[in-house]
Design an enzyme around this catalytic site. Structure first.
Site, PDB file in Angstrom:
ATOM      1  N   ARG A  52      55.271  54.252  17.776  1.00 12.24           N
ATOM      2  CA  ARG A  52      54.844  52.805  17.038  1.00 12.24           C
ATOM      3  C   ARG A  52      53.921  53.215  15.826  1.00 12.24           C
ATOM      4  NH1 ARG A  52      51.245  49.014  21.101  1.00 12.24           N
ATOM      5  NH2 ARG A  52      49.677  50.599  20.518  1.00 12.24           N
ATOM      6  N   LYS A 151      50.456  47.431  13.622  1.00  9.92           N
ATOM      7  CA  LYS A 151      49.060  47.788  13.923  1.00  9.92           C
ATOM      8  C   LYS A 151      48.429  48.250  12.903  1.00  9.92           C
ATOM      9  CE  LYS A 151      47.003  49.760  18.038  1.00  9.92           C
ATOM     10  NZ  LYS A 151      46.026  48.708  18.295  1.00  9.92           N
ATOM     11  N   GLU A 184      48.954  36.102  22.116  1.00 12.39           N
ATOM     12  CA  GLU A 184      48.210  37.414  23.011  1.00 12.39           C
ATOM     13  C   GLU A 184      46.701  37.241  22.703  1.00 12.39           C
ATOM     14  OE1 GLU A 184      48.943  41.058  20.853  1.00 12.39           O
ATOM     15  OE2 GLU A 184      49.104  40.144  18.691  1.00 12.39           O
TER      16      GLU A 184
END
Ligand code: PXG
Length: 285
Positions: A52, A151, A184
């Site tokens: 990721r 991210k 989220e």
């Protein structure tokens, strides 16, 4: 003594671990990161976190100056040097220092930073009693503006929602997407249980696809708990039987109230309890 901090292949004490004020990670939030945990000296799902990280970097055209294997070795070495068996790892890659001005082409030397330390995001009692959370009015970044799948070091979107939560006396806050659907929380993914089914917003709700979230979906499959990724509205949350959050820092934490309304009977639900126990077993395996 605090655990040594890795910066570009060298180790520094906490006091001496410094990077340039010209680093675009600081000046523009231009960089990416991962937050991971070790359990009994082993990094939980290290390969997935590294994948990721490299994907996030790729999405912002940032070339990480080392291979994935070198990164894995560096993480493991830093964990070993920390002497901590159960720890939190913050892995950061910045764009590096450059001239003032946005242009990433005028930066050099991306900084790779690995911090291994302890983290306690929520007090132990919330794992027993459950969290009370709110729905923030700050919507999640529009995926076409800045994909929530990256991210990045630019967490202001989430921090604005976190502040709303804190101002309402809550440790977490739900973020809706630009369509008004549940996305989220500020640093956690969200699940509900409804009539025995486990439900969580799908990737196209504009979320970070959490590694803990994936682990819970896999666990549900193993435990034969019917689970589905779907579109959820605030209404779905308010009429849910159970609710919980997942994240590398939070692990699995129950939610018993949303916007001052009890979820289910206002107590930690049986499926949540089961998944918390099974998750504990999974991480120490
Ligand atoms: N959504 C967002 C926006 C996150 O930042 C998650 C979901 C959960 O993903 P993982 O892969 O961890 O299951 C995150 C992760 C911190 C901290 O320092 C934040 C996260 C993870 C670790 C530490 O606040 N967020």
């Amino acid at each position: 003594m605090s655990p040594p901090i890795y910066i570009n292949g060298k180790y520094f004490s906490k006091e001496d671990a410094k990077i340039s004020v010209y680093d675009h990670g600081l000046l523009y939030g231009d960089g990416v990161f991962e937050g991971m945990r070790t359990y009994s000296n082993k990094v939980f799902r290290l390969d997935e976190h590294i994948d990721r990280l490299y994907e996030s970097a790729r999405a912002i055209l940032l070339t990480i100056p080392m291979s994935k294997q070198e990164m894995i070795d560096a993480v493991k070495k830093t964990v070993e040097l920390s002497g901590l068996s159960d720890s939190y790892i913050r892995l950061v890659v910045t764009r590096g220092s450059g001239s003032l001005g946005l242009d990433p082409n005028r930066t050099s030397d991306p900084q790779v930073i690995i911090i291994v330390d302890l983290i306690a995001l929520y007090d132990r009692k919330y794992y027993d009693e459950g969290l009370k959370i709110i729905t923030a009015s700050t919507i999640r970044n529009h995926p076409a503006a800045l994909s929530p799948r990256i991210k990045s070091l630019n967490y202001l979107n989430n921090i604005m929602a976190k502040l709303e939560g804190l101002q309402a006396g809550c440790m977490e806050a739900i973020m809706l997407n630009h369509k008004g659907e549940v996305a989220e929380c500020t640093g956690d993914n969200i699940f509900i249980v409804k009539r025995g089914q486990l439900l969580t917003p799908s990737a196209d709700s504009g979320i970070l696809e959490g590694i803990t979230r994936n682990a819970i979906l896999e666990l549900a499959n193993t435990l034969k708990i019917p689970a589905r990724e779907t579109t959820l509205t605030r209404h779905d949350l308010l009429v849910a039987d159970e609710c919980f959050l997942t994240g590398s820092a939070a692990e699995v934490i129950p939610v018993v109230s949303i916007d001052s309304r009890p979820i289910g009977d206002g107590k930690v639900g049986p499926t949540t309890k089961q998944l918390m126990i099974e998750f504990k077993k999974l991480v120490v395996r």
